[in-house]
Design an enzyme around this catalytic site. Structure first.
Site, PDB file in Angstrom:
ATOM      1  N   TYR A  76      -3.315  -8.752   3.998  1.00  0.00           N
ATOM      2  CA  TYR A  76      -4.419  -9.280   2.590  1.00  0.00           C
ATOM      3  C   TYR A  76      -5.232 -10.075   3.790  1.00  0.00           C
ATOM      4  O   TYR A  76      -5.264 -11.156   3.655  1.00  0.00           O
ATOM      5  CB  TYR A  76      -3.822  -9.796   1.776  1.00  0.00           C
ATOM      6  CG  TYR A  76      -5.268  -9.760   0.521  1.00  0.00           C
ATOM      7  CD1 TYR A  76      -5.443  -7.802   0.364  1.00  0.00           C
ATOM      8  CD2 TYR A  76      -6.198 -10.401  -0.060  1.00  0.00           C
ATOM      9  CE1 TYR A  76      -6.723  -8.226  -0.836  1.00  0.00           C
ATOM     10  CE2 TYR A  76      -7.221 -10.657  -0.894  1.00  0.00           C
ATOM     11  CZ  TYR A  76      -7.327  -8.836  -1.263  1.00  0.00           C
ATOM     12  OH  TYR A  76      -8.952  -8.868  -1.793  1.00  0.00           O
ATOM     13  N   LEU A  77      -6.663  -9.174   3.866  1.00  0.00           N
ATOM     14  CA  LEU A  77      -7.350  -9.742   4.754  1.00  0.00           C
ATOM     15  C   LEU A  77      -8.487 -10.256   4.081  1.00  0.00           C
ATOM     16  O   LEU A  77      -9.137  -9.906   2.411  1.00  0.00           O
ATOM     17  CB  LEU A  77      -8.478  -8.890   5.812  1.00  0.00           C
ATOM     18  CG  LEU A  77      -7.197  -8.242   6.619  1.00  0.00           C
ATOM     19  CD1 LEU A  77      -7.790  -7.444   8.260  1.00  0.00           C
ATOM     20  CD2 LEU A  77      -6.612  -9.832   7.532  1.00  0.00           C
ATOM     21  N   ARG A  82     -11.381  14.683   7.444  1.00  0.00           N
ATOM     22  CA  ARG A  82     -12.492  15.851   6.350  1.00  0.00           C
ATOM     23  C   ARG A  82     -13.625  14.808   7.091  1.00  0.00           C
ATOM     24  O   ARG A  82     -13.657  14.008   7.730  1.00  0.00           O
ATOM     25  CB  ARG A  82     -11.956  15.534   5.484  1.00  0.00           C
ATOM     26  CG  ARG A  82     -12.052  14.130   4.721  1.00  0.00           C
ATOM     27  CD  ARG A  82     -12.006  14.202   3.383  1.00  0.00           C
ATOM     28  NE  ARG A  82     -11.482  13.036   2.740  1.00  0.00           N
ATOM     29  CZ  ARG A  82     -12.362  11.876   2.930  1.00  0.00           C
ATOM     30  NH1 ARG A  82     -13.447  11.817   2.667  1.00  0.00           N
ATOM     31  NH2 ARG A  82     -12.242  10.632   2.320  1.00  0.00           N
ATOM     32  N   GLU A 141       0.720  -4.971   4.828  1.00  0.00           N
ATOM     33  CA  GLU A 141      -0.188  -5.598   5.661  1.00  0.00           C
ATOM     34  C   GLU A 141      -0.318  -7.129   4.681  1.00  0.00           C
ATOM     35  O   GLU A 141      -0.169  -7.199   3.960  1.00  0.00           O
ATOM     36  CB  GLU A 141      -1.171  -4.467   5.395  1.00  0.00           C
ATOM     37  CG  GLU A 141      -1.472  -3.251   6.194  1.00  0.00           C
ATOM     38  CD  GLU A 141      -3.301  -2.217   6.104  1.00  0.00           C
ATOM     39  OE1 GLU A 141      -3.558  -2.190   5.220  1.00  0.00           O
ATOM     40  OE2 GLU A 141      -2.876  -1.329   6.798  1.00  0.00           O
ATOM     41  N   GLY A 152      -7.347   4.313  -3.254  1.00  0.00           N
ATOM     42  CA  GLY A 152      -7.547   3.236  -3.738  1.00  0.00           C
ATOM     43  C   GLY A 152      -6.201   2.758  -4.548  1.00  0.00           C
ATOM     44  O   GLY A 152      -6.262   1.687  -4.847  1.00  0.00           O
ATOM     45  N   GLU A 165      -7.124   3.060   7.962  1.00  0.00           N
ATOM     46  CA  GLU A 165      -6.698   5.181   8.224  1.00  0.00           C
ATOM     47  C   GLU A 165      -8.098   5.911   8.876  1.00  0.00           C
ATOM     48  O   GLU A 165      -8.507   5.463   8.872  1.00  0.00           O
ATOM     49  CB  GLU A 165      -6.638   5.291   6.412  1.00  0.00           C
ATOM     50  CG  GLU A 165      -8.053   4.890   5.920  1.00  0.00           C
ATOM     51  CD  GLU A 165      -7.742   5.912   4.125  1.00  0.00           C
ATOM     52  OE1 GLU A 165      -7.005   6.545   4.817  1.00  0.00           O
ATOM     53  OE2 GLU A 165      -8.609   5.652   3.981  1.00  0.00           O
ATOM     54  N   LYS A 177       1.224  -0.842  -0.073  1.00  0.00           N
ATOM     55  CA  LYS A 177       0.138  -0.326  -0.206  1.00  0.00           C
ATOM     56  C   LYS A 177       1.282   1.245   0.121  1.00  0.00           C
ATOM     57  O   LYS A 177       1.604   1.256   0.748  1.00  0.00           O
ATOM     58  CB  LYS A 177      -0.939  -0.008   1.507  1.00  0.00           C
ATOM     59  CG  LYS A 177      -1.959  -1.018   1.220  1.00  0.00           C
ATOM     60  CD  LYS A 177      -2.821  -1.208   2.306  1.00  0.00           C
ATOM     61  CE  LYS A 177      -3.714  -0.203   2.648  1.00  0.00           C
ATOM     62  NZ  LYS A 177      -4.406  -0.018   4.058  1.00  0.00           N
TER      63      LYS A 177
HETATM   64  P1  ADP Z   1      -7.221   4.565   0.460  1.00  0.00           P
HETATM   65  O1  ADP Z   1      -6.692   5.638   1.372  1.00  0.00           O
HETATM   66  O2  ADP Z   1      -6.551   3.911  -0.592  1.00  0.00           O
HETATM   67  O3  ADP Z   1      -8.752   4.363   0.257  1.00  0.00           O
HETATM   68  P2  ADP Z   1      -7.609   2.329   2.263  1.00  0.00           P
HETATM   69  O4  ADP Z   1      -6.498   2.187   3.141  1.00  0.00           O
HETATM   70  O5  ADP Z   1      -8.869   2.876   2.771  1.00  0.00           O
HETATM   71  O6  ADP Z   1      -6.781   2.897   1.260  1.00  0.00           O
HETATM   72  O7  ADP Z   1      -8.250   1.566   2.209  1.00  0.00           O
HETATM   73  C1  ADP Z   1      -9.072   1.182   0.708  1.00  0.00           C
HETATM   74  C2  ADP Z   1      -9.737  -0.046   0.517  1.00  0.00           C
HETATM   75  O8  ADP Z   1      -8.731  -1.115   0.753  1.00  0.00           O
HETATM   76  C3  ADP Z   1     -10.586  -1.026   1.738  1.00  0.00           C
HETATM   77  O9  ADP Z   1     -12.003  -0.516   2.145  1.00  0.00           O
HETATM   78  C4  ADP Z   1     -10.412  -2.310   1.625  1.00  0.00           C
HETATM   79  O10 ADP Z   1     -11.391  -2.661   0.901  1.00  0.00           O
HETATM   80  C5  ADP Z   1      -9.117  -2.720   0.919  1.00  0.00           C
HETATM   81  N1  ADP Z   1      -8.532  -2.381   1.843  1.00  0.00           N
HETATM   82  C6  ADP Z   1      -7.333  -2.035   2.334  1.00  0.00           C
HETATM   83  N2  ADP Z   1      -6.203  -2.951   3.220  1.00  0.00           N
HETATM   84  C7  ADP Z   1      -6.352  -4.138   3.213  1.00  0.00           C
HETATM   85  C8  ADP Z   1      -6.407  -5.395   3.706  1.00  0.00           C
HETATM   86  N3  ADP Z   1      -4.997  -5.060   3.965  1.00  0.00           N
HETATM   87  N4  ADP Z   1      -6.535  -6.214   3.104  1.00  0.00           N
HETATM   88  C9  ADP Z   1      -8.012  -7.029   2.437  1.00  0.00           C
HETATM   89  N5  ADP Z   1      -8.011  -5.692   1.966  1.00  0.00           N
HETATM   90  C10 ADP Z   1      -7.847  -3.926   2.538  1.00  0.00           C
END
Ligand code: ADP
Length: 446
Positions: free
Chosen positions: A202-203, A291, A200, A165, A287, A158
């Protein structure tokens, strides 16, 4: 209280902020690009200033133009809305340096939470559970390999500066790691000018659960419960609901209080959202958004509280008007994000609206800047309307949503309305039985 607020945004969110200001007796200044001269946010505001040509970088992201517009109209404060300048710490700093109030958190808090590596370290230190992953940014490919072996595949690379995303790639096994690492860095560099990445676990089957928060400058902080935003395409939210069909009341209170405690400890001012993934009874911080969120509407529907009004009040230095026990939850709310896109291919579909009929009736809210004859410009985000429906329980909410989606007419362009009509009729959706990957799988199967 402020007398005049400049709204540095466009579309439905500019209107949403204008409406809150109007009800508070605050005058509004709209800014717009030349492509938006006929936009509804410009028509409804008390004053408007053209700040540049259509590309966002020359108008809605043009800091000198926005500050000049605030100066010549005599605004006291600037509301950045969502997207554009809303999470730009330099902008927040410049707004304050020029003698205006920034309706949002301090630049320092935007900076901490804007870098996901620092954000994760900060909330972890305050007791929030995080997704197992690398301790900070990855140094190089070898470091990535070492971390992946420790964490266990699949892993997610990430972008530290991530958003929307972008810069996110999955590696299922060691063979796929180099590609995921290189692609994520390239995408992050292109999108954010910063190729720092972290890792991270991956869930596989989590729900996206986020907590709405609000803090003031007097040391108070409250939560407004959670939203379930698991229905996503390309990591972008499509449908959101509150409360989550996957949580029980105890979990709700527990995660809400934990999140509120964090923002109270760091002295956070304004509205914010802490996002978690939730799997098998456990929450993992991903995260914090410093805002307003697009989906704040569903929280408003179940609490009856105007979050934009509260945001403006705390920016003006007033204490919260609610203690935690004043915030009560009633019924269920769902939001559908309607985009100007082909509902099958998702190709953008800008153009002239010919025929517009939004649904109405009890507990139906449409946040949109559309009108009949309006031309959706090709330059900006494709979201053109949010349909938000409330019911005394989830079942009533679903029946009302179905009825409202049937009524909604947006003619002349393609929209994702037909997709929403299909999605809410799916048994998994009706049963609340979905995770963050559900929609992608559903779309692949068709
Ligand atoms: P962004 O700031 O680009 O939106 P986020 O960290 O909020 O990134 O993640 C956006 C989406 O990506 C999450 O809602 C989820 O669907 C997916 N995601 C993020 N981290 C993980 C993870 N560790 N495992 C699986 N899916 C993830």
């Amino acid at each position: 209280m402020f007398e005049k607020v400049l709204i540095a945004n466009r579309g439905e969110i500019a209107l949403r902020i204008h409406r809150a200001c109007r009800e508070m007796g605050i005058h509004t200044v709209a800014v717009h690009s030349t492509a938006d001269a006929d936009a509804m946010h410009v028509r409804l505001a008390d004053e408007s200033v053209c700040i540049g040509p259509p590309p966002a970088k020359d108008s809605y992201l043009n800091i000198p133009a926005i500050l000049t517009a605030a100066a010549i109209t005599g605004a006291d404060a600037i509301h950045p809305g969502i997207g554009f300048m809303s999470e730009n710490a330099n902008f927040a700093e410049m707004v304050e340096q020029h003698g205006f109030t920034f309706i949002g958190p301090t630049p320092e808090h935007i900076r901490i939470m804007g870098d996901k590596v620092t954000a994760k370290q900060t909330v972890k230190a305050h007791g929030l559970p995080t997704v197992p992953g690398s301790d900070g940014a990855l140094k190089d490919l070898d470091d990535a390999k070492k971390n992946a072996a420790d964490i266990g595949y699949p892993v997610l690379i990430k972008a530290a500066a991530g958003g929307g995303g972008k810069g996110m790639k999955v590696a299922r096994d060691a063979a796929g790691l180099e590609e995921a690492y290189t692609l994520a860095r390239g995408e992050a560099r292109a999108a954010f000018g910063n190729d720092e990445v972290y890792m991270e676990k991956y869930l596989e089957k989590p729900r996206h659960i986020e907590v709405q928060l609000l803090g003031d400058t007097h040391g108070n902080a409250v939560h407004f419960g959670e939203r379930d935003c698991s229905i996503q395409r390309r990591h972008q939210k499509v449908i959101e609901e509150a409360p989550s069909p996957g949580l029980n009341a105890d979990e709700r209170v527990q995660i809400g209080e934990l999140a509120a405690k964090v923002i109270r400890k760091i002295g956070y001012r304004g509205v914010g959202t802490i996002e978690f993934l939730y799997e098998q009874g456990k929450f993992y911080f991903i995260e914090m958004n410093t805002r307003l969120q697009i989906e704040h509407t569903i929280t408003e529907m179940v609490t009856g509280i105007d979050l934009v009004r509260e945001q403006i009040r705390v920016a003006a230095g007033l204490p919260l008007s609610y203690t935690q026990k004043d915030i009560t939850f009633s019924g269920h709310a769902i939001e559908c994000r309607i985009n100007a896109e082909n509902p099958e291919t998702f190709a953008p579909s800008p153009g002239k609206i010919v025929g517009y009929h939004p649904p109405g009736g009890l507990d139906v809210r449409v946040d949109s800047a559309l009108y009949d004859g309006y031309r959706v410009p090709p330059h900006y985000d494709s979201m053109i309307a949010k349909l938000v429906v409330h019911g005394t329980n989830r079942n009533e909410c679903l029946l009302r949503l179905r009825r409202a989606l049937e009524e909604f007419v947006i003619g002349g362009i393609d929209t994702t309305l037909p997709l929403h009509r299909r999605l809410i009729a799916e048994p998994d959706f009706i049963n609340g039985d979905y995770d963050i990957h559900w929609l992608e799988h559903y779309l692949e199967k068709k």
